[in-house]
Design a protein around this motif. Structure first.
Motif, PDB file in Angstrom:
ATOM      1  N   SER A 111      52.550  41.330  37.071  1.00 17.39           N
ATOM      2  CA  SER A 111      51.129  41.445  37.386  1.00 17.39           C
ATOM      3  C   SER A 111      50.291  41.217  36.141  1.00 17.39           C
ATOM      4  CB  SER A 111      50.820  42.822  37.962  1.00 17.39           C
ATOM      5  OG  SER A 111      51.684  43.130  39.006  1.00 17.39           O
ATOM      6  N   LEU A 112      50.735  41.824  35.036  1.00 16.48           N
ATOM      7  CA  LEU A 112      50.000  41.659  33.780  1.00 16.48           C
ATOM      8  C   LEU A 112      49.966  40.185  33.378  1.00 16.48           C
ATOM      9  CD1 LEU A 112      48.644  42.965  31.318  1.00 16.48           C
ATOM     10  CD2 LEU A 112      50.897  43.213  30.299  1.00 16.48           C
ATOM     11  N   TYR A 113      51.128  39.552  33.471  1.00 13.25           N
ATOM     12  CA  TYR A 113      51.226  38.146  33.103  1.00 13.25           C
ATOM     13  C   TYR A 113      50.323  37.296  34.004  1.00 13.25           C
ATOM     14  CZ  TYR A 113      53.476  33.594  32.470  1.00 13.25           C
ATOM     15  OH  TYR A 113      53.730  32.272  32.218  1.00 13.25           O
ATOM     16  N   ALA A 114      50.320  37.660  35.300  1.00 12.94           N
ATOM     17  CA  ALA A 114      49.570  36.851  36.258  1.00 12.94           C
ATOM     18  C   ALA A 114      48.075  37.010  36.083  1.00 12.94           C
ATOM     19  CB  ALA A 114      49.975  37.225  37.675  1.00 12.94           C
ATOM     20  N   LEU A 115      47.621  38.096  35.434  1.00 13.02           N
ATOM     21  CA  LEU A 115      46.190  38.242  35.155  1.00 13.02           C
ATOM     22  C   LEU A 115      45.691  37.013  34.396  1.00 13.02           C
ATOM     23  CD1 LEU A 115      45.787  41.983  34.211  1.00 13.02           C
ATOM     24  CD2 LEU A 115      44.656  40.781  36.060  1.00 13.02           C
ATOM     25  N   GLY A 116      46.562  36.499  33.526  1.00 13.39           N
ATOM     26  CA  GLY A 116      46.180  35.284  32.805  1.00 13.39           C
ATOM     27  C   GLY A 116      46.675  34.035  33.503  1.00 13.39           C
ATOM     28  N   TYR A 117      47.974  34.058  33.877  1.00 17.61           N
ATOM     29  CA  TYR A 117      48.595  32.869  34.448  1.00 17.61           C
ATOM     30  C   TYR A 117      47.961  32.495  35.782  1.00 17.61           C
ATOM     31  CZ  TYR A 117      52.322  29.894  36.287  1.00 17.61           C
ATOM     32  OH  TYR A 117      53.041  28.862  36.816  1.00 17.61           O
ATOM     33  N   GLY A 118      47.593  33.522  36.568  1.00 15.73           N
ATOM     34  CA  GLY A 118      47.076  33.272  37.909  1.00 15.73           C
ATOM     35  C   GLY A 118      45.766  32.499  37.914  1.00 15.73           C
ATOM     36  N   ARG A 119      45.058  32.483  36.785  1.00 18.70           N
ATOM     37  CA  ARG A 119      43.781  31.762  36.755  1.00 18.70           C
ATOM     38  C   ARG A 119      43.969  30.269  36.909  1.00 18.70           C
ATOM     39  NH1 ARG A 119      41.184  35.166  32.052  1.00 18.70           N
ATOM     40  NH2 ARG A 119      42.698  33.992  30.860  1.00 18.70           N
ATOM     41  N   HIS A 120      45.177  29.780  36.575  1.00  8.89           N
ATOM     42  CA  HIS A 120      45.426  28.342  36.674  1.00  8.89           C
ATOM     43  C   HIS A 120      45.990  27.966  38.036  1.00  8.89           C
ATOM     44  CE1 HIS A 120      44.843  28.472  32.377  1.00  8.89           C
ATOM     45  NE2 HIS A 120      45.758  29.403  32.298  1.00  8.89           N
ATOM     46  N   GLU A 121      46.098  28.967  38.912  1.00  9.21           N
ATOM     47  CA  GLU A 121      46.709  28.720  40.217  1.00  9.21           C
ATOM     48  C   GLU A 121      45.820  27.784  41.035  1.00  9.21           C
ATOM     49  OE1 GLU A 121      49.709  29.807  41.584  1.00  9.21           O
ATOM     50  OE2 GLU A 121      48.996  28.343  43.030  1.00  9.21           O
ATOM     51  N   SER A 122      46.450  26.738  41.597  1.00 13.72           N
ATOM     52  CA  SER A 122      45.654  25.772  42.356  1.00 13.72           C
ATOM     53  C   SER A 122      45.377  26.260  43.767  1.00 13.72           C
ATOM     54  CB  SER A 122      46.392  24.439  42.407  1.00 13.72           C
ATOM     55  OG  SER A 122      47.678  24.642  42.936  1.00 13.72           O
ATOM     56  N   ALA A 123      46.252  27.078  44.324  1.00  8.47           N
ATOM     57  CA  ALA A 123      46.053  27.566  45.696  1.00  8.47           C
ATOM     58  C   ALA A 123      46.172  29.082  45.712  1.00  8.47           C
ATOM     59  CB  ALA A 123      47.081  26.932  46.630  1.00  8.47           C
ATOM     60  N   PRO A 124      45.165  29.799  45.174  1.00  9.12           N
ATOM     61  CA  PRO A 124      45.317  31.259  45.077  1.00  9.12           C
ATOM     62  C   PRO A 124      45.439  31.929  46.437  1.00  9.12           C
ATOM     63  CG  PRO A 124      43.094  30.587  44.481  1.00  9.12           C
ATOM     64  CD  PRO A 124      43.906  29.329  44.594  1.00  9.12           C
ATOM     65  N   SER A 125      44.840  31.349  47.484  1.00  5.97           N
ATOM     66  CA  SER A 125      44.911  32.027  48.783  1.00  5.97           C
ATOM     67  C   SER A 125      46.316  31.989  49.356  1.00  5.97           C
ATOM     68  CB  SER A 125      43.933  31.371  49.757  1.00  5.97           C
ATOM     69  OG  SER A 125      44.228  30.008  49.854  1.00  5.97           O
ATOM     70  N   ARG A 126      47.192  31.142  48.798  1.00  2.00           N
ATOM     71  CA  ARG A 126      48.577  31.127  49.272  1.00  2.00           C
ATOM     72  C   ARG A 126      49.459  32.074  48.479  1.00  2.00           C
ATOM     73  NH1 ARG A 126      49.939  27.067  52.489  1.00  2.00           N
ATOM     74  NH2 ARG A 126      48.402  25.427  52.810  1.00  2.00           N
ATOM     75  N   VAL A 127      48.963  32.558  47.345  1.00  3.23           N
ATOM     76  CA  VAL A 127      49.786  33.413  46.490  1.00  3.23           C
ATOM     77  C   VAL A 127      49.317  34.859  46.538  1.00  3.23           C
ATOM     78  CG1 VAL A 127      50.517  33.821  44.124  1.00  3.23           C
ATOM     79  CG2 VAL A 127      50.328  31.498  44.963  1.00  3.23           C
ATOM     80  N   LEU A 128      48.002  35.058  46.440  1.00  8.12           N
ATOM     81  CA  LEU A 128      47.478  36.422  46.256  1.00  8.12           C
ATOM     82  C   LEU A 128      47.879  37.395  47.360  1.00  8.12           C
ATOM     83  CD1 LEU A 128      43.943  35.761  44.792  1.00  8.12           C
ATOM     84  CD2 LEU A 128      46.007  36.492  43.647  1.00  8.12           C
ATOM     85  N   PRO A 129      47.812  37.026  48.637  1.00  4.91           N
ATOM     86  CA  PRO A 129      48.170  38.036  49.648  1.00  4.91           C
ATOM     87  C   PRO A 129      49.644  38.405  49.615  1.00  4.91           C
ATOM     88  CG  PRO A 129      46.951  36.228  50.624  1.00  4.91           C
ATOM     89  CD  PRO A 129      47.344  35.790  49.257  1.00  4.91           C
TER      90      PRO A 129
END
Lengths: 220, 670
Positions: free
Chosen positions: B96-114
């Protein structure tokens, strides 16, 4: 008294099986509907007798439903449908009366063998009832399988439903709700299938369900 | 109490998952979801640590009125569950900590976040479950949420295939576990683990359950030959999810195996250990050989997970062997080694996946042949990745060495085993383990050297930027843990003892009482290891060497041209490549294991084009085991497909005939 009670219940349930057999060899639609009305009346008698011997007044409602809807309303309605569709002269090509009857006898034997063994430790009356009810169900299915006309398939389906009601009332303590819902489900199925018939008729000019096969799309 | 804290965390994660579907399209969703996941994981981690350090005699339990109506959903946090919850939530918090930064580059956040918090919740539930229904439900929930995450980028080539294969393997695994629990529960349907424990299975059933557990948990963990989905599915997911799947979810599968074989199944037979050991040894060797052949950084890491699962299963097999022969102290040693490796692998594999994710963010490349020279552009990531490489290569003073050393210590106790089968097999497995440890080191020299050292092979590698501070923080956390667990292994071993005692009834010597923070697996006279001493020695000698070099040589940092063997060609393609580095190993092992064939395509005389060299590798496991099964299934499906296009009357007839057939069977049977 006990013997007589049992015999009469057995008589009605057996009568239902007999009428089911009668339905199997009707190749005219009007005749089939008349027999179906008879089927419903025998069912009503059987359920009524069950209501009397079980002392369960709510079963009289089921009797009334069977008598009114299945014995009168549905056959009359189907009569009118047949008239409006103009198919009252059609003669169905049944698989072959001899073969169908033999298959029916086999089914009754099968249901007896299965049910009498499965319910070995159940109430004697319920046992016979359930075995005969399964025969009625299987005969209804057999009718649906062997007929091509949609109207006679509807009739087959409803005679199957009659078998279910026979089984439900034969067992003591079945709540009324279930029976009413079963009856209504049949009614709704009848309405839906009725509408369907008109649709089929409008589109394909026949109620022979073979006509549908041509419109099934790609048969990859 | 602790179980309910964990359950509240799970409920919170599930709520976050539901909320995430609503807000996923907003830019603020990424920090909110990952921040909430981080908080929940930290609370759950604290609760799990409390369970591990608390009184092992009275594990926390909770019963919820969910699930099967006459059973309810049972949850329990005993020592084993608490240990695995620690692993799960430590990995979850770091991801989760890593994704706070890494997740910003996610192209399809609605497919990952839930799905991310739901996946975390699923893994927690599997470990907490105390009845078969909750266990299987959570297991399948975990599988499906992770599948959804694998399919997050479903339009990328091959990801759909990876998802499909993963789904098939996951369903197969759950199916096997379903049967295993069905057999354990028996005819009267005793689905709670307490009832299963009380009513031991008969020997024949136990064999079946063991086989099904190996298939079910093994397919999730990645035991050869059920490993085929790992290298496809793990890299396909976003990197923080890859870290969770590879580092944590495989451990949940190991948990399932331990729970069934060591806890629910009753006393083991000695030959069970033969099966587990052989599978573990083959898995370790084959996994690392596959990894060596790989040029895709994330696929390489996924194959290494297969290898490490093999090492863990070797430990578990040894524990079964010793336990079956009543050598409880050796069983305690082997099980400690396995569980220690579970913890270690979750830490360094997550770290390495974080590092590969950082490389992916910075360059958009996973292929090592397109990277190189990143040490100049991304010094912090490089350092963390190096720590992970050293740890997974089992070099002292980091944690990977300790657990593999303990496994070897357990292997050295094989003369205690009376059966000749085990006496022969255990040293052979030890040889496989030694081989795979050496090959793993080779492989990570390759992974690190090709990716981070040398000159950049492509412009993207030359222009890479260091990643954000959240990613760096997550990586530093795990790098520090690798070092801490390596130099203070006694603390970890002592922390594991409640688990070991609850499973084998014996414990290793108290390590904290050993002077100078050494660890002593059996007795001082046999063997001991001091990570701190090694660390101090390495640190001191390295400092001394650096000091000497700077003292004796020049103080200034000089940058000169790399020596190029006198060749004037300065193209980066003349560097050592991943394929050329692996070539010796490929020639030694690959010709047998992968049927590797190299052929050189020479240009015709007079043509100035360069010659090309092709290497063909074949995956024999796939060809021998999976391709025929897939062929048969396709054939049968094609035949049955005909049933989809029947007429109404034929369908009625089929139903009728099926009914008649069933009634006949009933009539004949009774």
């Amino acid at each position: 008294m006990d013997g007589l009670v049992f015999d009469i219940a057995h008589l009605f349930a057996g009568g239902l099986v007999l009428v089911s057999f009668m339905m199997l060899y009707q190749d005219r639609l009007y005749a089939l509907l008349n027999i179906f009305a008879l089927h419903a009346i025998v069912l009503a008698l059987s359920v009524g007798w069950q209501a009397y011997i079980q002392g369960a007044p709510h079963l009289y409602i089921t009797t009334a439903i069977a008598l009114l809807f299945k014995g009168i309303v549905i056959p009359v309605a189907l009569h009118r449908i047949i008239q409006r569709l103009g198919i009252h002269r059609e003669i169905e090509t049944v698989v072959g009366i001899g073969m169908t009857m033999l298959a029916g006898i086999g089914l009754v034997a099968l249901s007896m063998v299965v049910m009498l063994r499965v319910t070995a430790d159940a109430d004697r009356l319920a046992r016979e009832d359930v075995a005969l009810a399964l025969s009625v169900v299987l005969l209804g299915l057999l009718m649906m399988v062997t007929r091509r006309n949609a109207v006679s398939q509807v009739v087959g389906f409803m005679s199957l439903e009659n078998g279910l009601i026979l089984a439900a009332t034969g067992a003591k303590g079945m709540p009324l709700v279930v029976e009413i819902s079963v009856a209504f489900s049949v009614l709704i199925a009848f309405i839906v299938i009725g509408i369907f018939l008109f649709r089929i008729r409008e589109r394909f000019d026949t109620v022979d369900i073979h006509a549908l096969d041509r419109f099934q799309g790609d048969r990859g | 109490m602790l179980a309910s804290v964990s359950l509240w965390c799970v409920a919170f994660l599930l709520t976050v998952a539901v909320l995430a579907t609503a807000i996923a399209r907003r830019p603020a969703a990424t920090p909110i979801v990952y921040g909430a996941s981080l908080a929940a994981s930290l609370v759950a981690l604290a609760s799990a640590l409390g369970g591990l350090l608390g009184d092992p005699a009275s594990p926390a339990t909770a019963i919820l009125p969910l699930g099967l109506p006459w059973i309810g959903a049972h949850f329990r946090m005993d020592a084993l569950a608490a240990f695995f919850l620690t692993v799960v939530n430590l990995g979850g918090a770091a991801a989760s900590l890593y994704a706070l930064g890494y997740g910003r580059h996610e192209s399809a956040p609605s497919r990952v976040l839930p799905f991310f918090p739901a996946f975390l919740a699923g893994m927690n539930l599997v470990v907490l479950a105390d009845d078969a229904f909750s266990f299987l439900f959570s297991w399948e929930f975990m599988s499906l949420t992770s599948w959804a995450l694998v399919m997050a980028h479903h339009r990328v080539a091959d990801n759909a295939r990876a998802g499909y294969i993963y789904l098939v393997m996951a369903s197969f695994g759950t199916f096997c576990l379903l049967l295993a629990f069905g057999l354990l529960a028996g005819v009267d349907g005793a689905y709670t683990f307490a009832a299963i424990r009380a009513d031991r299975a008969s020997p024949v059933l136990a064999i079946l359950v063991l086989a099904l557990a190996l298939l079910g948990a093994g397919s999730k963990a990645g035991l050869v030959p059920l490993h085929v989905w790992l290298p496809l599915a793990h890299p396909a997911a976003p990197s923080h999810v890859s870290a969770l799947m590879s580092g944590v979810m495989t451990k949940v599968a190991v948990y399932g195996f331990i729970r069934i074989t060591l806890d629910l199944l009753g006393p083991p037979e000695w030959w069970w250990a033969m099966v587990v050991l052989a599978l573990g040894g083959i898995t370790a060797a084959l996994g690392v050989l596959h990894a060596l052949m790989e040029h895709d950084l994330k696929r390489l890491l996924a194959y290494h997970t297969v290898e490490n699962i093999g090492i863990i299963y070797i430990g578990l097999g040894l524990a079964l062997a010793f336990q079956a022969n009543g050598v409880a102290w050796a069983a305690a040693l082997a099980l400690t080694a396995a569980l220690f490796h579970v913890f270690n692998h979750s830490v360094f594999k997550s770290l390495l996946f974080f590092g590969s994710g950082a490389v992916l963010t910075a360059t958009g490349e996973r292929d090592m042949e397109h990277l190189g020279g990143l040490i100049h552009r991304m010094p912090l990531t490089t350092f963390m990745f190096l720590v992970g490489c050293v740890a997974i290569s089992a070099l002292p003073p980091l944690n990977g060495f300790v657990s593999e050393w303990l496994t070897f210590q357990a292997i050295l106790q094989s003369p205690e085993l009376p059966q000749w089968g085990l006496k022969v097999l255990v040293p052979a497995v030890g040889a496989l383990l030694a081989l795979s440890a050496a090959l793993a080191a080779t492989c990570f020299v390759k992974a690190f050297g090709i990716t981070f050292l040398g000159r950049p092979r492509t412009p993207v590698a030359a222009n890479a930027q260091e990643v954000d501070r959240f990613s760096i923080a997550a990586m530093s956390l795990f790098a520090a843990l690798c070092l801490l667990a390596g130099i203070l292994p006694g603390l970890v071993i002592d922390g594991l003892m409640p688990v070991i005692v609850s499973l084998v009834g014996e414990r290793m010597p108290v390590q904290i009482a050993v002077p100078w923070l050494s660890i002593v697996p059996i007795a001082e006279s046999r063997s001991s290891y001091n990570g701190l001493l090694v660390f101090v020695f390495i640190g001191a000698s390295a400092s001394l060497a650096i000091y000497a070099i700077h003292r004796v040589a020049s103080h200034a940092l000089r940058r000169g041209p790399a020596w190029d063997c006198g060749s004037p060609n300065r193209s980066p393609t003349t560097q050592y490549t991943s394929g050329s580095f692996a070539q010796p190993i490929r020639r030694v092992f690959g010709t047998v294991v992968f049927r590797a064939r190299e052929h050189v395509e020479m240009p015709p005389p007079g043509d100035s084009h360069s010659a090309r060299m092709h290497v063909d590798l074949r995956d024999l496991v796939w060809e021998i085991l999976y391709a025929p099964v897939a062929g048969v299934v396709t054939f049968v499906a094609d035949r049955i497909n005909y049933l989809q296009f029947l007429t109404i009357r034929r369908y009625l007839r089929l139903v009728f005939l099926a009914l008649i057939a069933l009634l006949t069977v009933l009539g004949v049977w009774l």
